[in-house]
Write a protein that holds these residues in place. Structure first.
Motif, PDB file in Angstrom:
ATOM      1  N   SER A   1     -45.788  16.698  -4.570  1.00  0.00           N
ATOM      2  CA  SER A   1     -46.306  16.623  -3.204  1.00  0.00           C
ATOM      3  C   SER A   1     -45.303  15.979  -2.249  1.00  0.00           C
ATOM      4  CB  SER A   1     -47.622  15.844  -3.168  1.00  0.00           C
ATOM      5  OG  SER A   1     -47.436  14.514  -3.605  1.00  0.00           O
ATOM      6  N   GLN A   2     -44.617  14.924  -2.694  1.00  0.00           N
ATOM      7  CA  GLN A   2     -43.694  14.228  -1.810  1.00  0.00           C
ATOM      8  C   GLN A   2     -42.488  15.090  -1.454  1.00  0.00           C
ATOM      9  OE1 GLN A   2     -43.963  11.252  -0.244  1.00  0.00           O
ATOM     10  NE2 GLN A   2     -46.043  11.131  -1.042  1.00  0.00           N
TER      11      GLN A   2
ATOM     12  N   GLN B   1     -43.742  17.734   0.974  1.00  0.00           N
ATOM     13  CA  GLN B   1     -43.996  17.112   2.272  1.00  0.00           C
ATOM     14  C   GLN B   1     -42.692  16.887   3.023  1.00  0.00           C
ATOM     15  OE1 GLN B   1     -44.903  12.923   2.245  1.00  0.00           O
ATOM     16  NE2 GLN B   1     -46.397  13.124   3.886  1.00  0.00           N
TER      17      GLN B   1
ATOM     18  N   ARG C   1     -41.762  18.927   6.490  1.00  0.00           N
ATOM     19  CA  ARG C   1     -41.568  18.183   7.736  1.00  0.00           C
ATOM     20  C   ARG C   1     -40.182  18.438   8.328  1.00  0.00           C
ATOM     21  NH1 ARG C   1     -43.187  13.341   6.381  1.00  0.00           N
ATOM     22  NH2 ARG C   1     -45.141  13.364   7.539  1.00  0.00           N
TER      23      ARG C   1
ATOM     24  N   VAL D   1     -48.695  17.520   8.338  1.00  0.00           N
ATOM     25  CA  VAL D   1     -47.848  17.447   7.147  1.00  0.00           C
ATOM     26  C   VAL D   1     -48.407  16.438   6.146  1.00  0.00           C
ATOM     27  CG1 VAL D   1     -45.552  16.857   6.294  1.00  0.00           C
ATOM     28  CG2 VAL D   1     -45.788  18.202   8.382  1.00  0.00           C
ATOM     29  N   ASN D   2     -48.912  15.309   6.643  1.00  0.00           N
ATOM     30  CA  ASN D   2     -49.513  14.317   5.751  1.00  0.00           C
ATOM     31  C   ASN D   2     -50.755  14.870   5.055  1.00  0.00           C
ATOM     32  OD1 ASN D   2     -47.552  12.497   6.447  1.00  0.00           O
ATOM     33  ND2 ASN D   2     -48.819  11.381   7.903  1.00  0.00           N
TER      34      ASN D   2
ATOM     35  N   GLU E   1     -49.757  16.801   2.102  1.00  0.00           N
ATOM     36  CA  GLU E   1     -49.385  15.916   0.994  1.00  0.00           C
ATOM     37  C   GLU E   1     -50.615  15.417   0.249  1.00  0.00           C
ATOM     38  OE1 GLU E   1     -48.765  12.135  -1.008  1.00  0.00           O
ATOM     39  OE2 GLU E   1     -49.790  12.354   0.912  1.00  0.00           O
TER      40      GLU E   1
END
Length: 638
Positions: A117-118, A121, A125, A156-157, A160
């Motif tokens: 996920s990170q 993300q 972004r 975007v968050n 994630e």
């Protein structure tokens, strides 16, 4: 206060063009992170299977104590402990081992999904920002900063959160449901059927929830963009608010958009808080049925329509695992809830990424090679949506000469020069630099050779040094100092608390307008471009500061092809050529003396600045009033 609707979403047009946003998210960004996702999936499977062992072991223990079955039947007879104490030790060892190994798999699961996920993300972004900053200026004219920040931050968050928590939960709960289902059917398929009776009800209920919640989340995304825009706008204009004594008025406006967000969010919350308790009731009903049927079976015998036996240990396993089976089914609704939020956000993100640019750059475009710096506008026309802003612009500037553009507000002066920078592409005609059509050269090479000094100087948060060398990052400190000296900025910079290392504050708020302007000029001097654009560079400073800035501009424009826009005609009267624009067309051209002799628009504008108001013709005054009333908002910066 009315609730925001999808029609209010500033990115609704972009969202409508996006198909299969979530599939695209995994296809484009998931491929590069498949190893982390695979680790997450595999670890989820093993972690959840190991989580079942304590309940199964407890069932065996109960049956062993009641004499219904041998303890630890999964072990070969030769390996089973001969004493109860030995059996206890083996059971404890198996359970402890399951916990230890399970903890390792839980760690791997969390590492895998967090890494997955990170990384996505971060990539989404940065790609979204890169696309956003390359869009045409007309796109930014119709979107507020807060709305775009909402995509880069909130949307975007939200992706994630789904990719981590949501995807993690999908596989975790799927494994639990399948593994528990296999165990329960293995023990007693008839009682397992009773345990699963709530499943179709939960599925139908979840479907209804998704249909109801989806439009609510669209409303929430729209309203949060409005709220961010209002807050960003007000914080940026805090000085105007204070000097206008409008704090109460702005508080009411913020309260209004906050109420809009509250109403939209509360609408989604209202549905959500009804859904999950209802699911809990349904899953609880399944547990009660399992408990009733299983308890009856153990105490009395098989319920009606059922046959066979059910040991106390098997009943204990059913009681423990039935809750773990039905409740995960209910949690799938929460995952769908997260999915719908992520889907709305991904549509906004990809809608922005797919926004077409009016500037099309040929991947095989050549580098611009500037020698003399000659610039030619050849019958140039440009406008938005078939509405011309400037048309039939035709002039030539020899290398090293200065051309000034003058005219009333809204005449199209800034637009003409933004075409040279390719902020927009011309609709008709050509712009050539040393004979090269700028639409056929690379944008970086074009903008590397063109410097721009604006009336609205923008300084980034950072030091004076960082702002001067912005765009010329390979410059050394000595070059920066020399550029500052040439811009008449070195003396005031050295008087700052930390000299060139002084922080200028957000947008350079710690400096005066004249100081910011001279730093901008120093930045242009350091860049050392062959072509220079001066857009109202001295219009908003006092006379003394204007004198200092004009001296630095004289150094900057020496031996460069220069375009200058000015309302103060005294600053451009020595230009080699002056072009006068009105309503997007050239109406006069020549030197200062030639244009005064023509006694036309330029002469009247000169008369205004000379204070000869009473001598101006009535026709000019009436035309000025009409222009002021009809000025195009897209040209309000002129």
């Amino acid at each position: 206060m009315s609730t925001a609707t999808e029609d209010d979403d500033p990115f609704e047009e972009q969202r409508e063009e996006v198909d299969n946003a979530m599939y695209r998210l995994f296809d484009v960004y998931g491929r590069d992170n498949w190893v982390a996702a695979l680790v997450g999936v595999v670890a989820s499977i093993f972690a959840r299977v190991l989580d079942l062992i304590p309940a199964i072991m407890l069932g065996y223990a109960v049956d062993a104590l009641t004499g219904d079955a041998a303890f630890l039947p999964f072990l070969p007879a030769s390996m089973r402990p001969s004493t109860e104490t030995g059996g206890l030790y083996v059971a404890v060892a198996v359970i402890a081992g399951a916990f230890l190994v399970g903890a390792a798999f839980h760690w791997l699961r969390n590492w895998g999904w967090n890494s997955f996920s990170q990384h996505i993300q971060h990539a989404v972004r940065t790609d979204t920002y890169d696309k956003m900053q390359r869009l045409n200026m007309d796109f930014f004219a119709t979107k507020q900063t807060g709305e775009m920040m909402s995509i880069l931050s909130n949307d975007v968050n939200r992706l994630e959160r789904f990719l981590n928590d949501g995807m993690n939960s999908v596989f975790r709960l799927s494994v639990m449901v399948v593994a528990i289902g296999v165990v329960l059917f293995t023990y007693n398929w008839q009682l397992a059927v009773i345990t699963m009776l709530p499943v179709p009800i939960i599925a139908w209920f979840t479907y209804r929830f998704v249909k109801a919640i989806q439009p609510k989340y669209s409303d929430v995304r729209s309203s949060v963009g409005h709220l961010n825009s209002r807050l960003e706008n007000n914080l940026g204009g805090i000085q105007v608010i204070k000097t206008s004594n409008t704090e109460s008025y702005e508080s009411e406006r913020v309260e209004g958009v906050s109420q809009e967000y509250f109403d939209a969010n509360w609408g989604a919350i209202t549905i959500r808080i009804k859904f999950f308790p209802a699911l809990r009731i349904i899953s609880g009903a399944g547990f009660v049925l399992t408990f009733l049927a299983g308890g009856y079976w153990v105490l009395v015998g098989p319920p009606p329509l059922m046959s066979g036996s059910l040991s106390a240990g098997e009943f204990v396993v059913f009681i423990q695992l039935s809750q773990q089976f039905v409740w995960p089914m209910a949690q799938f609704g929460q995952i769908i809830n997260m999915y719908q939020r992520a889907k709305a956000s991904s549509e906004r993100i990809f809608g922005l990424m797919d926004e077409p640019s009016r500037i099309e750059e040929n991947p095989d475009a050549a580098e611009l090679d500037v020698d003399d710096g000659e610039v030619v506008y050849d019958d140039v026309t440009f406008g938005y949506d078939d509405d011309p802003i400037v048309q039939h612009i035709d002039f030539e500037v020899e290398g090293g000469n200065t051309l000034a553009l003058v005219g009333p507000t809204g005449a199209g002066k800034s637009t003409v020069l933004k075409l040279l920078l390719r902020m927009y592409d011309v609709d008709e005609g050509e712009i050539r630099v040393d004979g090269q059509d700028i639409s056929k050269v690379t944008l970086p090479s074009l903008r590397r050779h063109v410097g721009y000094v604006s009336q609205d100087t923008f300084l980034f948060y950072g030091t004076v040094m960082e702002n001067i060398e912005y765009g010329t990052f390979d410059a050394d400190r000595e070059d920066v100092v020399e550029a500052a000296k040439a811009a008449e900025a070195h003396e005031f910079i050295t008087n700052l608390p930390e000299g060139y290392d002084t922080k200028v504050g957000e947008r350079g708020v710690k400096l005066s307008g004249g100081q910011r302007q001279r730093i901008d000029i120093a930045r242009a001097i350091l860049k050392d471009p062959e072509i220079l654009i001066l857009d109202e560079a001295t219009s908003d400073v006092d006379t003394e500061t204007e004198m200092l800035i004009q001296r630095s501009l004289d150094r900057l424009t020496e031996d460069r092809t220069t375009f200058s826009i000015a309302h103060r005609l005294s600053t451009i009267k020595d230009a080699d050529k002056i072009v006068v624009l009105e309503d997007g067309e050239i109406v006069e051209r020549g030197t200062h003396a030639d244009l005064l002799a023509e006694d036309g628009l330029y002469a009247n504008l000169w008369g205004v600045q000379a204070g000869e108001i009473d001598e101006l013709p009535d026709e000019f005054v009436e035309r000025a009033a009409e222009r002021t009333a009809d000025v195009d908002v897209d040209e309000s910066e002129d």
